[in-house]
Design a protein around this motif. Structure first.
Motif, short mmCIF file in Angstrom:
data_model
loop_
_atom_site.label_atom_id
_atom_site.label_comp_id
_atom_site.label_asym_id
_atom_site.label_seq_id
_atom_site.Cartn_x
_atom_site.Cartn_y
_atom_site.Cartn_z
N MET A 151 50.08 45.60 38.38
CA MET A 151 49.29 46.70 38.96
C MET A 151 49.39 47.96 38.10
O MET A 151 48.38 48.61 37.78
N MET A 152 50.61 48.33 37.72
CA MET A 152 50.78 49.55 36.94
C MET A 152 50.14 49.41 35.56
O MET A 152 49.58 50.39 35.03
N ALA A 153 50.18 48.21 34.97
CA ALA A 153 49.46 48.01 33.71
C ALA A 153 47.96 48.18 33.89
O ALA A 153 47.27 48.77 33.05
N GLY A 154 47.44 47.69 35.02
CA GLY A 154 46.02 47.89 35.30
C GLY A 154 45.66 49.34 35.49
O GLY A 154 44.61 49.80 35.03
N VAL A 155 46.54 50.11 36.15
CA VAL A 155 46.29 51.55 36.34
C VAL A 155 46.27 52.26 35.00
O VAL A 155 45.43 53.13 34.73
N VAL A 156 47.21 51.92 34.10
CA VAL A 156 47.27 52.55 32.77
C VAL A 156 46.00 52.25 31.98
O VAL A 156 45.41 53.14 31.35
N LEU A 157 45.55 50.97 32.01
CA LEU A 157 44.34 50.62 31.28
C LEU A 157 43.11 51.27 31.89
O LEU A 157 42.21 51.75 31.18
N THR A 158 43.03 51.31 33.23
CA THR A 158 41.87 51.91 33.89
C THR A 158 41.77 53.40 33.58
O THR A 158 40.67 53.95 33.41
N GLY A 159 42.91 54.09 33.50
CA GLY A 159 42.89 55.51 33.16
C GLY A 159 42.56 55.79 31.72
O GLY A 159 42.35 56.96 31.35
N LEU A 271 42.07 50.44 44.95
CA LEU A 271 40.63 50.19 44.81
C LEU A 271 39.86 51.48 44.57
O LEU A 271 38.72 51.43 44.08
N THR A 272 40.45 52.62 44.90
CA THR A 272 39.76 53.89 44.71
C THR A 272 39.48 54.19 43.24
O THR A 272 38.33 54.50 42.87
N PRO A 273 40.48 54.14 42.32
CA PRO A 273 40.13 54.39 40.91
C PRO A 273 39.19 53.33 40.33
O PRO A 273 38.39 53.65 39.44
N VAL A 274 39.28 52.09 40.82
CA VAL A 274 38.36 51.06 40.34
C VAL A 274 36.93 51.40 40.75
O VAL A 274 36.00 51.35 39.94
N GLY A 275 36.74 51.77 42.01
CA GLY A 275 35.41 52.16 42.47
C GLY A 275 34.89 53.42 41.79
O GLY A 275 33.70 53.53 41.49
N ALA A 276 35.80 54.38 41.54
CA ALA A 276 35.38 55.61 40.86
C ALA A 276 34.91 55.32 39.44
O ALA A 276 33.94 55.93 38.95
N GLN A 292 39.31 49.43 29.87
CA GLN A 292 39.26 49.98 31.23
C GLN A 292 38.76 48.94 32.22
O GLN A 292 39.28 48.84 33.34
N TRP A 293 37.74 48.18 31.84
CA TRP A 293 37.28 47.10 32.72
C TRP A 293 38.37 46.03 32.90
O TRP A 293 38.52 45.46 33.99
N ALA A 294 39.13 45.78 31.83
CA ALA A 294 40.25 44.84 31.95
C ALA A 294 41.31 45.36 32.92
O ALA A 294 41.89 44.59 33.70
N GLY A 295 41.54 46.68 32.89
CA GLY A 295 42.47 47.27 33.85
C GLY A 295 41.99 47.11 35.28
O GLY A 295 42.78 46.83 36.19
N CYS A 296 40.69 47.28 35.50
CA CYS A 296 40.13 47.07 36.84
C CYS A 296 40.34 45.63 37.30
O CYS A 296 40.68 45.37 38.47
N ALA A 297 40.14 44.69 36.37
CA ALA A 297 40.35 43.29 36.72
C ALA A 297 41.80 43.01 37.08
O ALA A 297 42.08 42.26 38.03
N LEU A 298 42.74 43.62 36.35
CA LEU A 298 44.16 43.43 36.68
C LEU A 298 44.48 44.00 38.06
O LEU A 298 45.24 43.39 38.83
N ILE A 299 43.92 45.17 38.38
CA ILE A 299 44.16 45.77 39.69
C ILE A 299 43.62 44.89 40.80
O ILE A 299 44.28 44.63 41.81
N LEU A 300 42.39 44.40 40.62
CA LEU A 300 41.79 43.57 41.65
C LEU A 300 42.54 42.26 41.83
O LEU A 300 42.77 41.81 42.96
N ALA A 301 42.96 41.64 40.73
CA ALA A 301 43.68 40.37 40.83
C ALA A 301 45.05 40.56 41.48
O ALA A 301 45.44 39.78 42.36
N SER A 302 45.78 41.60 41.07
CA SER A 302 47.10 41.84 41.65
C SER A 302 46.99 42.26 43.11
O SER A 302 47.84 41.89 43.94
N ALA A 303 45.95 43.04 43.45
CA ALA A 303 45.76 43.44 44.85
C ALA A 303 45.47 42.23 45.71
O ALA A 303 46.02 42.09 46.82
N TYR A 304 44.63 41.32 45.23
CA TYR A 304 44.33 40.11 46.01
C TYR A 304 45.58 39.25 46.18
O TYR A 304 45.85 38.73 47.27
N ALA A 305 46.36 39.12 45.10
CA ALA A 305 47.56 38.29 45.19
C ALA A 305 48.60 38.89 46.12
O ALA A 305 49.32 38.17 46.82
N THR A 306 48.67 40.21 46.17
CA THR A 306 49.66 40.88 47.02
C THR A 306 49.24 40.88 48.48
O THR A 306 50.06 40.65 49.38
#
Length: 360
Positions: A151-159, A271-276, A292-306
């Protein structure tokens, strides 16, 4: 007999109100929290289009939401009565933290760049479960701990932090402001969730927004970033932000987050930074990079798994029945429920005596 049935109906009303709200969405609190997070993603786009300062945007996105919230609060207030004083105190504190988060984060974007600001403020995914574990002794699932680095890796990439680095006018001050914004944001989420354990959800949330309006005005005036008469075009975008975040987004979070484990609610808010990011590409003609799109994918995948497999959380009272040591939250919830029962019984008794006097 009639008196006993009347007492039973009043004692169950405060705890059944949140359950009725949870059933607004057919698939449960996870979808409600996710819908709130997606609604919040519209706010950054509206604030960018408004072109206002941090203090002005914070004040008006709360102030313009208050009339609608007051209308939504009236039926709950008539049904459940006033909230306990301690719950009001928590709501006032949550509003102050929310105001600090909004103003500090907006100021940090100009000082240190949007990438680092986004990364630091979303450290809430760690801080909120940590607070729940320390204060409420709430269990944190192993699945969440396994997926947390992803998740944190996805946040770093998305930012976009790896591509743009740290930019802005003052990196030192911006980092300090972003860290303070992350602390305020985490405290706000923790108190907002705490306030919804036993009824009065809309009333307590309205107090949060009122408090945030006042503290945003004070902070904005102190920093010289408050315009009491913004242009009509800016007011229009701030009104959209108030509706999407103040009325819909955060109200959904206030209703549904108490029915989820703290770490699940925190994950869904990513999901808020992904939607933004997606809305910025559609509305503002921004061009997110492949990373950044790869970061969004990591966030979505980790959120679904969690989130997968979680259907809700036990209330503090249930954790006591399971043999755990009572936490501060459970003691507060018990006292809040007792106060709600007393106020409801007193209101019924006064109505009964008034009816008896009229009948005589």
């Amino acid at each position: 007999m009639p008196r006993r049935s009347m007492t039973q109906s009043t004692t169950t009303a405060p705890t059944e109100a949140p359950n009725r709200a949870v059933n607004l969405l057919p698939r449960g609190p996870r979808w409600g929290q996710a819908a709130g997070a997606v609604s919040l993603s519209l706010s950054p786009v509206c604030l960018d289009l408004s072109g206002t300062e941090a203090g002005t945007a914070s004040v008006y996105r709360c102030l313009l939401a208050l009339p609608v919230l007051l209308i939504l609060t009236v039926p709950e207030y008539r049904r459940e009565g006033p909230p306990p004083r301690r719950q009001v105190a928590y709501s006032l504190a949550a509003g102050a933290l929310f105001a600090g988060d909004m103003v500090l984060w907006t100021k940090a974007i100009a000082e240190v760049g949007a990438g680092l600001s986004t990364v630091l403020v979303n450290v809430q995914v760690v801080l909120v479960p940590l607070l729940a574990w320390i204060v409420d002794r709430e269990h944190v699932g192993r699945r969440f701990l396994v997926w947390l680095p992803v998740m944190m890796a996805g946040v770093v990439l998305t930012g976009g932090l790896l591509e743009s680095g740290v930019s802005g006018s003052d990196s030192t001050a911006g980092t300090v402001h972003a860290v303070l914004a992350a602390l305020c944001y985490s405290g706000f989420l923790f108190l907002l969730r705490r306030g919804g354990f036993h009824g009065h959800v809309r009333t307590a949330y309205t107090v949060v927004i009122f408090s945030s309006t006042v503290f945003s005005a004070l902070i904005g005036a102190a920093w010289g970033a408050l315009d009491l008469a913004p242009p009509l075009g800016a007011l229009g975008w701030l009104a959209v932000a108030a509706l999407s975040s103040g009325v819909i987004g955060w109200l959904l979070v206030a209703v549904y987050s108490p029915r989820l484990p703290s770490h699940v609610g925190a994950v869904l808010l990513l999901l808020t930074p992904v939607g933004a990011l997606a809305l910025g590409a559609l509305v503002l003609d921004e061009r997110p990079t492949p990373l950044q799109w790869a970061g969004c994918a990591l966030i979505l995948a980790s959120a679904y798994a969690t989130v997968r497999g979680h259907r809700g959380t036990s209330t503090p009272a249930r954790s006591e029945r399971n043999g755990q040591r009572p936490s501060f939250a459970s003691l507060f919830a018990r006292r809040a429920n007792t106060s709600s029962r007393r106020s409801a019984i007193w209101r019924r008794a006064s109505l009964r005596s008034r009816f008896e006097r009229r009948s005589r």
